[in-house]
Design an enzyme around this catalytic site. Structure first.
Site, mmCIF file in Angstrom:
data_model
loop_
_atom_site.group_PDB
_atom_site.id
_atom_site.type_symbol
_atom_site.label_atom_id
_atom_site.label_comp_id
_atom_site.label_asym_id
_atom_site.label_seq_id
_atom_site.Cartn_x
_atom_site.Cartn_y
_atom_site.Cartn_z
ATOM 1 N N SER A 181 7.946 4.809 0.088
ATOM 2 C CA SER A 181 7.276 3.635 0.369
ATOM 3 C C SER A 181 6.313 3.230 -0.965
ATOM 4 C CB SER A 181 6.716 4.022 1.426
ATOM 5 O OG SER A 181 5.725 5.096 1.478
ATOM 6 N N HIS A 209 11.757 1.607 5.200
ATOM 7 C CA HIS A 209 11.703 0.600 4.464
ATOM 8 C C HIS A 209 13.045 -0.099 4.027
ATOM 9 C CE1 HIS A 209 7.481 0.643 3.546
ATOM 10 N NE2 HIS A 209 7.639 1.919 3.679
ATOM 11 N N LYS A 241 8.243 -2.591 10.348
ATOM 12 C CA LYS A 241 8.260 -3.169 8.768
ATOM 13 C C LYS A 241 9.323 -4.344 8.683
ATOM 14 C CE LYS A 241 5.992 0.792 7.293
ATOM 15 N NZ LYS A 241 5.841 1.968 7.129
HETATM 16 C C1 PLP Z 1 5.344 3.165 7.704
HETATM 17 C C2 PLP Z 1 6.025 4.381 7.507
HETATM 18 C C3 PLP Z 1 6.122 5.525 8.611
HETATM 19 C C4 PLP Z 1 5.101 5.153 9.917
HETATM 20 O O1 PLP Z 1 5.666 3.984 10.489
HETATM 21 P P1 PLP Z 1 4.536 3.577 11.575
HETATM 22 O O2 PLP Z 1 5.454 2.899 12.503
HETATM 23 O O3 PLP Z 1 3.920 2.818 10.714
HETATM 24 O O4 PLP Z 1 3.742 4.846 12.426
HETATM 25 C C5 PLP Z 1 6.745 6.329 8.506
HETATM 26 N N1 PLP Z 1 7.493 6.735 7.288
HETATM 27 C C6 PLP Z 1 7.699 5.775 6.367
HETATM 28 C C7 PLP Z 1 8.439 6.041 5.014
HETATM 29 C C8 PLP Z 1 6.667 4.513 6.319
HETATM 30 O O5 PLP Z 1 6.644 3.893 5.116
#
Ligand code: PLP
Length: 395
Positions: A181, A209, A241
């Site tokens: 990320s 992602h 995302k």
């Molecule tokens: C954003 C993210 C999460 C958390 O997801 P949410 O739905 O925002 O709680 C978990 N793992 C990764 C790699 C992320 O980038």
């Protein structure tokens, strides 16, 4: 006399400020889009994870609205106590088909999916292997389980293999981000799957992602690497995302999903997502699969941005995904460039420790299919002029 609670907390906060690590929130006054209103100012946003521009897509908005009319606002209960709506169920079936897995299970957030899944799969006497740069939710999941956790070198399959070979007894859960990320690079999943097969490791990939962005149909890294449920048994994705909505899922076998329903505490002891959010996600899944132009456009913007930054002589990271960090290293400089860019009308994440390792502060630029080439060029120019100005000011 001992310090009061507030005095103790203030002291710690003052240190945070002195270290240039103090974080602040800004007021977003519009929808999340390529152009946003923040603190009363119109800006081009290069900081959201809404890579495909689905968070404010009219068809997604419309399905959410219709979902609210049918199902009301809150789900009112957990999945196991009559909060499991037919919209949740239909989305789970569609996510299973999308990922080529027998089943998928919705969680209310990605953080909770990771915490709950890891804890449900390992216990005392078991082992968790994590990439050193894994997302905080994966690291916390390992810590919250009673298993022994080890962190192997970033992307280093031989380090992982060495650790697996040395470990006797208990289950071995190997956990990694798909697309990292804060770095934008990707895990070597084919090699990792082979090592897991050799040493009886269970592979879990968090592709928060990658979904929507990678793979011909947006199926993420698992699709791109063509790993089936045998090779990659625990596949996690988030919906906030690339999908542009909210929530998360874990896809895998019947036995895996049934185990999570029975044992994942963050699944059991929490309110189900609003059904309207599931309804909206079903539409965003349709768009994401069908409209491959969004992925193609992203790729061309990524190339354009990288060329522009390379021409400035700045340090890029090894990423071909829409996460394009520009490495500045110095925390104070990174924070100042972030502020200067905002003054110029560009929003970029200024990412500093402890989110990333000490000495690797960076601008985290994220690209979106809704950006134009002109906006990308203007961002590159603004990064250049911000750095030149700050240099003149002696930073
Ligand atoms: C954003 C993210 C999460 C958390 O997801 P949410 O739905 O925002 O709680 C978990 N793992 C990764 C790699 C992320 O980038």
């Amino acid at each position: 006399m001992s310090l009061s609670m507030d005095q103790q907390l203030q002291k710690r906060l003052a240190q945070r400020r002195a270290d240039n690590l103090y974080r602040q929130r800004h007021l977003l006054q519009s929808a999340q889009n390529s152009i946003v209103q923040v603190d009363g100012k119109t800006c081009v946003a290069f900081c959201s994870n809404d890579y495909l521009g689905l968070a404010s897509h009219p068809a997604v908005i419309d399905s959410l609205r219709r979902g609210v009319e049918t199902y009301g606002v809150g789900s009112g209960a957990s999945h196991l106590i009559y909060g499991h709506s037919q919209e949740h169920h239909a989305l789970e079936e569609e996510l299973a088909a999308f990922t080529g897995r027998p089943r998928a299970l919705l969680f209310s957030t990605g953080y909770m999916a990771n915490l709950g899944t890891i804890r449900a799969l390992v216990d005392k006497g078991d082992h968790v292997f994590e990439d050193r740069l894994n997302h905080a939710s994966l690291l916390d999941g390992g810590l919250a389980s009673n298993a022994r956790c080890q962190r192997y070198k970033h992307l280093d399959v031989s380090d992982l293999a060495r650790r697996l070979a040395k470990t006797e007894g208990g289950r071995k859960l190997v956990v990694t981000d798909g697309v990292f990320s804060m770095d934008g690079d990707v895990a070597p999943l084919v090699e990792m799957a082979a090592v897991c097969r050799q040493y009886d490791g269970w592979l879990m990939v968090d592709d928060a992602h990658g979904f929507g962005v990678l793979g011909e149909n947006g199926g993420g890294l698992a699709e791109q690497c063509q790993l089936d449920v045998e090779e990659l048994p625990i596949l996690m994705g988030t919906l906030g995302k690339g999908f542009g909505t909210f929530g998360a899922f874990v896809a895998g076998s019947e036995a895996l999903v049934d185990t999570l329903i029975q044992y994942a505490r963050t699944y059991i002891y929490t309110t189900a997502l609003p059904p309207s959010v599931a309804a909206a996600t079903r539409i965003s899944l349709k768009i994401l699969r069908r409209e491959s132009w969004r992925r193609e456009k992203l790729q061309s913007l990524v190339s354009r941005f990288r060329q522009g930054i390379a021409d400035l002589g700045l340090e890029l990271m090894d990423s071909s995904t829409p996460i394009q960090p520009v490495l500045l290293k110095n925390d104070a400089l990174c924070q100042k460039v972030g502020e200067r860019l905002r003054e110029k009308g560009f929003l970029v994440g200024a990412i500093r420790p402890p989110t990333v390792p000490v000495g690797s502060a960076r601008l985290r630029v994220t690209l979106c299919a809704e950006h134009t080439e002109e906006q990308v060029d203007a961002l590159v120019d603004a990064i250049d002029s911000s750095l030149t100005e700050l240099q003149k000011e002696g930073l």
